[in-house]
Design a protein around this motif. Structure first.
Motif, PDB file in Angstrom:
ATOM      1  N   ASP A   5       0.835  -1.204   0.000  1.00  0.00           N
ATOM      2  CA  ASP A   5       0.000   0.000   0.000  1.00  0.00           C
ATOM      3  C   ASP A   5       0.868   1.251   0.000  1.00  0.00           C
ATOM      4  O   ASP A   5       0.599   2.210  -0.738  1.00  0.00           O
ATOM      5  CB  ASP A   5      -0.928   0.018   1.219  1.00  0.00           C
ATOM      6  CG  ASP A   5      -1.934  -1.109   1.213  1.00  0.00           C
ATOM      7  OD1 ASP A   5      -2.471  -1.431   0.136  1.00  0.00           O
ATOM      8  OD2 ASP A   5      -2.181  -1.672   2.302  1.00  0.00           O
ATOM      9  N   ALA A  18      -5.290   5.557  -3.895  1.00  0.00           N
ATOM     10  CA  ALA A  18      -4.171   4.843  -3.264  1.00  0.00           C
ATOM     11  C   ALA A  18      -4.122   5.131  -1.771  1.00  0.00           C
ATOM     12  O   ALA A  18      -3.832   4.247  -0.959  1.00  0.00           O
ATOM     13  CB  ALA A  18      -2.850   5.216  -3.933  1.00  0.00           C
ATOM     14  N   ALA A  66       1.691   6.617  -6.981  1.00  0.00           N
ATOM     15  CA  ALA A  66       0.592   7.503  -7.380  1.00  0.00           C
ATOM     16  C   ALA A  66       0.965   8.969  -7.144  1.00  0.00           C
ATOM     17  O   ALA A  66       0.648   9.838  -7.969  1.00  0.00           O
ATOM     18  CB  ALA A  66      -0.683   7.137  -6.620  1.00  0.00           C
ATOM     19  N   ARG A  99      -6.406   8.848  -8.728  1.00  0.00           N
ATOM     20  CA  ARG A  99      -5.642   7.622  -8.436  1.00  0.00           C
ATOM     21  C   ARG A  99      -4.814   7.781  -7.154  1.00  0.00           C
ATOM     22  O   ARG A  99      -4.676   6.828  -6.383  1.00  0.00           O
ATOM     23  CB  ARG A  99      -4.779   7.235  -9.623  1.00  0.00           C
ATOM     24  CG  ARG A  99      -5.619   6.771 -10.806  1.00  0.00           C
ATOM     25  CD  ARG A  99      -4.780   6.119 -11.876  1.00  0.00           C
ATOM     26  NE  ARG A  99      -5.566   5.774 -13.042  1.00  0.00           N
ATOM     27  CZ  ARG A  99      -6.390   4.733 -13.125  1.00  0.00           C
ATOM     28  NH1 ARG A  99      -6.534   3.921 -12.107  1.00  0.00           N
ATOM     29  NH2 ARG A  99      -7.073   4.497 -14.225  1.00  0.00           N
ATOM     30  N   ALA A 148       2.270   1.792  -3.430  1.00  0.00           N
ATOM     31  CA  ALA A 148       1.249   2.293  -4.358  1.00  0.00           C
ATOM     32  C   ALA A 148       1.003   3.790  -4.148  1.00  0.00           C
ATOM     33  O   ALA A 148       0.812   4.540  -5.114  1.00  0.00           O
ATOM     34  CB  ALA A 148      -0.056   1.513  -4.174  1.00  0.00           C
TER      35      ALA A 148
END
Length: 168
Positions: free
Chosen positions: A120, A159, A127, A155, A123
């Protein structure tokens, strides 16, 4: 009506205006919806079918289908014998909805932080990197929002909230 607009601004429909392979009706839907969300049509503006045909380069059937769908979703209002219009909004209603959304986001962010793992975190970093590298305005058109910037912002927000296991 404003509640639907505010809610939709934070939702991923899985579709993008630039997405290839969508039907003509779906393309017009995405374009008109984006135009409504970005304020290209003022509140109470009449959405004449002829004007929309010219703007989006299509026939009346896809336009009517799109207007009916947008009416069902609260983006457009239909007035008997008068056609379709952009819904009016009340500043107080918008302020109340924005406050509610901020309060909910606080809960979602807390849950996301508590649940995030290394994937996570990665990501979010990716992003954010893409967001910071995407021009806010369209190149060569200052003051015109770049749809890619809007997508990158979405996005990044997605995220940030993805680790939250609550159904949002």
């Amino acid at each position: 009506p404003v509640a639907k607009l505010v809610e939709a601004a934070g939702k991923d429909t899985g579709n993008s205006v630039s997405q290839a392979g969508v039907s003509l009706t779906a393309s017009v839907y995405l374009q008109l919806r984006a135009d409504l969300l970005s304020g290209k049509f003022l509140p109470n503006t009449r959405l004449a079918i002829k004007m929309l045909q010219e703007r989006y380069g299509t026939g009346s059937s896809p336009i009517r289908e799109v207007l009916i769908r947008l009416t069902a979703e609260g983006f457009v209002v239909q007035i008997d014998q008068r056609g379709f219009r952009v819904p009016a909004f009340c500043a107080d209603e918008l302020e109340e909805l924005t406050r509610g959304r901020c309060l909910l986001n606080e809960i979602i962010f807390r849950e996301a932080i508590a649940s995030a793992n290394d994937a996570d975190d990665e990501a979010i970093i990716v992003a954010h990197f893409r967001l910071t590298r995407t021009p806010h305005d369209l190149p060569g058109s200052p003051g015109t929002l770049n749809p890619e910037s809007e997508e990158a912002h979405f996005r990044f927000h997605r995220a940030l909230t993805a680790p939250c296991r609550l159904k949002t």
